[in-house]
Scaffold this motif. Sequence first.
Motif, PDB file in Angstrom:
ATOM      1  N   VAL A  42       0.835  -1.206   0.000  1.00  0.00           N
ATOM      2  CA  VAL A  42       0.000   0.000   0.000  1.00  0.00           C
ATOM      3  C   VAL A  42       0.868   1.255   0.000  1.00  0.00           C
ATOM      4  CG1 VAL A  42      -1.617   1.350   1.389  1.00  0.00           C
ATOM      5  CG2 VAL A  42      -2.014  -1.082   1.048  1.00  0.00           C
ATOM      6  N   ILE A  43       1.868   1.288   0.861  1.00  0.00           N
ATOM      7  CA  ILE A  43       2.713   2.479   0.966  1.00  0.00           C
ATOM      8  C   ILE A  43       3.512   2.720  -0.306  1.00  0.00           C
ATOM      9  CG2 ILE A  43       4.765   3.414   2.117  1.00  0.00           C
ATOM     10  CD1 ILE A  43       3.576   2.313   4.734  1.00  0.00           C
ATOM     11  N   TRP A  44       4.191   1.690  -0.816  1.00  0.00           N
ATOM     12  CA  TRP A  44       5.074   1.911  -1.960  1.00  0.00           C
ATOM     13  C   TRP A  44       4.318   2.074  -3.272  1.00  0.00           C
ATOM     14  CZ3 TRP A  44       9.109   4.053  -0.498  1.00  0.00           C
ATOM     15  CH2 TRP A  44       9.727   3.705   0.693  1.00  0.00           C
ATOM     16  N   ILE A  45       3.160   1.432  -3.418  1.00  0.00           N
ATOM     17  CA  ILE A  45       2.353   1.646  -4.624  1.00  0.00           C
ATOM     18  C   ILE A  45       1.780   3.059  -4.617  1.00  0.00           C
ATOM     19  CG2 ILE A  45       0.201   0.988  -5.781  1.00  0.00           C
ATOM     20  CD1 ILE A  45       0.935  -1.940  -5.050  1.00  0.00           C
ATOM     21  N   THR A  46       1.343   3.522  -3.449  1.00  0.00           N
ATOM     22  CA  THR A  46       0.834   4.888  -3.330  1.00  0.00           C
ATOM     23  C   THR A  46       1.938   5.902  -3.633  1.00  0.00           C
ATOM     24  OG1 THR A  46      -0.783   4.182  -1.680  1.00  0.00           O
ATOM     25  CG2 THR A  46      -0.280   6.539  -1.787  1.00  0.00           C
ATOM     26  N   ALA A  47       3.119   5.677  -3.091  1.00  0.00           N
ATOM     27  CA  ALA A  47       4.245   6.582  -3.349  1.00  0.00           C
ATOM     28  C   ALA A  47       4.585   6.606  -4.840  1.00  0.00           C
ATOM     29  CB  ALA A  47       5.458   6.164  -2.529  1.00  0.00           C
ATOM     30  N   ALA A  49       2.580   5.920  -7.340  1.00  0.00           N
ATOM     31  CA  ALA A  49       1.493   6.580  -8.064  1.00  0.00           C
ATOM     32  C   ALA A  49       1.597   8.100  -7.946  1.00  0.00           C
ATOM     33  CB  ALA A  49       0.141   6.099  -7.546  1.00  0.00           C
ATOM     34  N   ILE A  50       1.944   8.585  -6.754  1.00  0.00           N
ATOM     35  CA  ILE A  50       2.098  10.025  -6.558  1.00  0.00           C
ATOM     36  C   ILE A  50       3.245  10.566  -7.411  1.00  0.00           C
ATOM     37  CG2 ILE A  50       2.790  11.785  -4.877  1.00  0.00           C
ATOM     38  CD1 ILE A  50       1.179  10.125  -2.793  1.00  0.00           C
TER      39      ILE A  50
END
Length: 59
Positions: A42-47, A49-50
């Motif tokens: 969740v954290i690294w995919i979100t990062a 994507a941003i």
Amino acid sequence: MGSADMHVLKAIFLVPGNVLADRLGTTDEHERGLLRMLVNSVIWITAAAIVFMMAVYGH
């Protein structure tokens, strides 16, 4: 890249999941693995994507 560099990179990528597993008191290694996988994903995919959106839209 040397072994020390790989150790640092591995630590950076695994820290968020390990911290949460420790805070929740998870002791079973299988449960810790699932929790680490979920949190880190969740954290690294979100990062990612941003960063991607910033690169595409320039903001």
